[in-house]
Scaffold this motif. Structure first.
Motif, PDB file in Angstrom:
ATOM      1  N   LEU A 120      39.976  42.629  19.241  1.00 51.27           N
ATOM      2  CA  LEU A 120      40.236  42.831  17.957  1.00 51.27           C
ATOM      3  C   LEU A 120      40.611  41.568  17.118  1.00 51.27           C
ATOM      4  CD1 LEU A 120      41.916  46.401  17.300  1.00 51.27           C
ATOM      5  CD2 LEU A 120      39.723  45.618  16.794  1.00 51.27           C
ATOM      6  N   LYS A 121      41.609  40.643  17.798  1.00 48.72           N
ATOM      7  CA  LYS A 121      41.423  39.432  17.232  1.00 48.72           C
ATOM      8  C   LYS A 121      40.381  38.588  17.086  1.00 48.72           C
ATOM      9  CE  LYS A 121      46.683  39.526  18.009  1.00 48.72           C
ATOM     10  NZ  LYS A 121      47.199  39.305  16.695  1.00 48.72           N
ATOM     11  N   LEU A 122      39.742  38.417  18.126  1.00 49.45           N
ATOM     12  CA  LEU A 122      38.588  37.620  18.330  1.00 49.45           C
ATOM     13  C   LEU A 122      37.504  37.929  17.384  1.00 49.45           C
ATOM     14  CD1 LEU A 122      38.307  36.989  22.139  1.00 49.45           C
ATOM     15  CD2 LEU A 122      39.149  35.330  20.268  1.00 49.45           C
ATOM     16  N   GLY A 123      37.416  39.448  17.442  1.00 50.75           N
ATOM     17  CA  GLY A 123      36.339  39.843  16.710  1.00 50.75           C
ATOM     18  C   GLY A 123      36.645  39.711  15.095  1.00 50.75           C
ATOM     19  N   ALA A 124      37.852  39.820  14.655  1.00 54.64           N
ATOM     20  CA  ALA A 124      38.240  39.340  13.251  1.00 54.64           C
ATOM     21  C   ALA A 124      38.104  38.006  12.881  1.00 54.64           C
ATOM     22  CB  ALA A 124      39.702  39.786  13.006  1.00 54.64           C
ATOM     23  N   ALA A 125      38.389  37.182  13.782  1.00 51.79           N
ATOM     24  CA  ALA A 125      38.173  35.668  13.703  1.00 51.79           C
ATOM     25  C   ALA A 125      36.550  35.330  13.328  1.00 51.79           C
ATOM     26  CB  ALA A 125      38.602  34.975  14.825  1.00 51.79           C
ATOM     27  N   PHE A 126      35.827  36.272  14.290  1.00 53.71           N
ATOM     28  CA  PHE A 126      34.472  36.008  14.092  1.00 53.71           C
ATOM     29  C   PHE A 126      33.884  36.183  12.656  1.00 53.71           C
ATOM     30  CE2 PHE A 126      30.396  38.342  14.153  1.00 53.71           C
ATOM     31  CZ  PHE A 126      29.521  37.357  14.617  1.00 53.71           C
ATOM     32  N   GLN A 127      34.230  37.437  12.247  1.00 53.81           N
ATOM     33  CA  GLN A 127      33.879  37.895  11.003  1.00 53.81           C
ATOM     34  C   GLN A 127      34.420  36.911   9.874  1.00 53.81           C
ATOM     35  OE1 GLN A 127      31.610  40.266  10.154  1.00 53.81           O
ATOM     36  NE2 GLN A 127      31.658  39.178   8.371  1.00 53.81           N
ATOM     37  N   ILE A 128      35.764  36.333   9.868  1.00 56.03           N
ATOM     38  CA  ILE A 128      36.294  35.490   8.941  1.00 56.03           C
ATOM     39  C   ILE A 128      35.211  34.246   8.956  1.00 56.03           C
ATOM     40  CG2 ILE A 128      38.157  34.075   8.644  1.00 56.03           C
ATOM     41  CD1 ILE A 128      40.060  36.295   9.486  1.00 56.03           C
ATOM     42  N   ALA A 174      33.444  45.236  12.373  1.00 61.11           N
ATOM     43  CA  ALA A 174      32.759  44.321  13.090  1.00 61.11           C
ATOM     44  C   ALA A 174      33.421  44.041  14.291  1.00 61.11           C
ATOM     45  CB  ALA A 174      32.498  43.158  12.390  1.00 61.11           C
ATOM     46  N   ALA A 175      34.848  43.815  14.434  1.00 66.37           N
ATOM     47  CA  ALA A 175      35.657  43.480  15.438  1.00 66.37           C
ATOM     48  C   ALA A 175      35.412  44.111  16.889  1.00 66.37           C
ATOM     49  CB  ALA A 175      36.762  43.362  15.002  1.00 66.37           C
ATOM     50  N   TYR A 176      35.447  45.769  16.629  1.00 65.24           N
ATOM     51  CA  TYR A 176      35.578  46.574  17.760  1.00 65.24           C
ATOM     52  C   TYR A 176      34.111  46.390  18.619  1.00 65.24           C
ATOM     53  CZ  TYR A 176      36.315  50.134  20.883  1.00 65.24           C
ATOM     54  OH  TYR A 176      36.522  51.062  21.952  1.00 65.24           O
ATOM     55  N   TYR A 177      32.995  46.500  17.993  1.00 66.10           N
ATOM     56  CA  TYR A 177      31.962  46.471  18.388  1.00 66.10           C
ATOM     57  C   TYR A 177      31.328  44.871  18.939  1.00 66.10           C
ATOM     58  CZ  TYR A 177      28.095  44.693  15.072  1.00 66.10           C
ATOM     59  OH  TYR A 177      27.582  43.980  14.202  1.00 66.10           O
ATOM     60  N   THR A 178      32.014  43.976  18.239  1.00 64.56           N
ATOM     61  CA  THR A 178      31.461  42.529  18.412  1.00 64.56           C
ATOM     62  C   THR A 178      32.280  42.167  19.794  1.00 64.56           C
ATOM     63  OG1 THR A 178      30.921  41.923  16.234  1.00 64.56           O
ATOM     64  CG2 THR A 178      31.764  40.073  17.751  1.00 64.56           C
ATOM     65  N   ALA A 179      33.607  42.516  19.891  1.00 73.93           N
ATOM     66  CA  ALA A 179      34.457  41.853  21.179  1.00 73.93           C
ATOM     67  C   ALA A 179      35.051  42.704  21.800  1.00 73.93           C
ATOM     68  CB  ALA A 179      35.611  40.943  20.445  1.00 73.93           C
ATOM     69  N   VAL A 180      35.592  44.032  21.218  1.00 72.76           N
ATOM     70  CA  VAL A 180      36.331  44.929  22.171  1.00 72.76           C
ATOM     71  C   VAL A 180      35.420  45.659  23.044  1.00 72.76           C
ATOM     72  CG1 VAL A 180      37.778  46.775  22.243  1.00 72.76           C
ATOM     73  CG2 VAL A 180      38.027  45.104  20.387  1.00 72.76           C
ATOM     74  N   ALA A 181      34.268  46.139  22.485  1.00 72.61           N
ATOM     75  CA  ALA A 181      33.306  47.275  23.333  1.00 72.61           C
ATOM     76  C   ALA A 181      32.757  46.496  24.412  1.00 72.61           C
ATOM     77  CB  ALA A 181      32.335  47.713  22.237  1.00 72.61           C
ATOM     78  N   PRO A 182      32.153  45.304  24.325  1.00 73.95           N
ATOM     79  CA  PRO A 182      31.603  44.599  25.366  1.00 73.95           C
ATOM     80  C   PRO A 182      32.550  44.252  26.550  1.00 73.95           C
ATOM     81  CG  PRO A 182      31.010  43.384  23.348  1.00 73.95           C
ATOM     82  CD  PRO A 182      31.918  44.376  23.100  1.00 73.95           C
ATOM     83  N   LEU A 183      33.802  43.887  26.305  1.00 70.33           N
ATOM     84  CA  LEU A 183      34.880  43.966  27.399  1.00 70.33           C
ATOM     85  C   LEU A 183      35.140  45.242  27.937  1.00 70.33           C
ATOM     86  CD1 LEU A 183      37.424  41.509  25.462  1.00 70.33           C
ATOM     87  CD2 LEU A 183      35.831  40.804  27.456  1.00 70.33           C
TER      88      LEU A 183
END
Length: 329
Positions: free
Chosen positions: A202-210, A173-182
């Protein structure tokens, strides 16, 4: 001129639905079902504003945002089938409304439209090959993360650590949610993405999923997914792993006995009991703190780079990155 988020969201949705138009009304209804249900379209907006912040033309940024929303919607259709989910965005999951093969095929069709849009954008000169390569990377990583998530459930594994969870979520989830857009935003503007985009994203995307996992336990109608669906599906969430680590032996065994049952065999009363135990546990507050920490660490890595970009879209981009984590059910 930078469009306002609501204006940009409606522009993305209109293009997405237009991309999924078809002369067969029944087929079109299947393809457009999830996009018509609403949703914040955060990933598409992140891509759009990241592109504008890096100096990309609005047309390229919009089209890339639509491509990521196509990805999001076909992945959700497949994910709901694979997990046996009941609800999506406040309504029955697509495979609950139609025969599963038709829902699966609709997901495949959206996947094809994503690649069609990307190839078309390349032909029109909206972006270079690196944008297609980035989409390949995000599909590849998401599929592996989903494999890990599903295999843990199917094999009955509970000997997992927080590090296991964070790695899985980073891929799924984290990669496509936050890394890929940037990274896509940088590519659209003709720039090389800094390594901080992956580390911070990756940190922001992980926080999103948590946060999403926590909201699932206290879901309201606004959340749009089945309350305690993660418990019915046996998801190995960070809050669950932390709870199992701290729970008294008898309580832990009761929880594990429930979680090992197939979805249809889980008594609603036992699921309600486990949900309440999780909400009352110190694991819940600790997991919330982990999400906040990851948000702060991720933003600290990204902020110096985003502050150097075009100010107006960069401010909107930063607000959207906050919104990934600061959500309410």
């Amino acid at each position: 001129m930078t469009p306002a988020p609501e204006e940009a969201r409606e522009a993305l949705r209109a293009r997405l639905l237009a991309r999924l138009s078809h002369p067969d009304p029944g087929y079109q209804a299947l393809l457009q079902d999830y996009p018509r249900r609403g949703g914040k379209m955060l990933r598409g907006l992140l891509t759009l504003y990241a592109g504008l912040a890096h100096g990309a033309p609005l047309e390229a940024a919009l089209e890339a945002g639509v491509a990521l929303e196509l990805f999001q919607n076909w992945v959700l259709i497949h994910d709901d089938i694979e997990d046996g989910s009941l609800e999506r965005r406040g309504r029955p999951a697509l495979h609950r409304l139609h025969p599963m093969p038709l829902a699966l095929n609709a997901g495949d069709a959206l996947h094809a439209e994503m690649w069609g849009l990307l190839v078309g954008g390349l032909a029109r000169g909206l972006w270079g090959r690196e944008v297609l390569e980035e989409f390949y990377a995000l599909v590849r990583r998401t599929a592996y993360g989903q494999h890990l998530d599903l295999s843990w459930t199917l094999s009955g594994r509970f000997d997992l650590t927080p590090e296991d969870y964070l790695f899985m979520v980073g891929e799924k989830a984290a990669y496509y949610t936050a890394v890929a857009p940037l990274r896509l935003g940088a590519f659209l503007g003709g720039k090389v993405p800094p390594s901080a985009y992956e580390a911070g994203g990756l940190k922001l995307g992980a926080a999103f999923q948590i946060v999403d996992d926590l909201l699932n336990l206290k879901a309201t109608e606004a959340y749009g997914k089945e309350e305690a669906g993660d418990l019915y599906e046996g998801k190995r969430t960070l809050v669950l792993l932390a709870y199992l680590e701290e729970a008294p032996p008898e309580e832990r065994e009761r929880a594990l006995a429930l979680l090992r049952l197939p979805r249809e065999a889980k008594p609603a009363g036992e699921v309600a009991w486990l949900k309440e135990r999780l909400l009352a546990s110190s694991a819940f507050s600790k997991t919330e703190a982990t999400a906040r920490r990851l948000l702060e660490e991720g933003l600290a890595l990204l902020k110096p780079h985003l502050e150097a970009l075009s100010p107006e879209p960069a401010r909107t981009l930063m607000g959207l990155l906050h919104a990934l984590v600061e959500r309410k059910a």
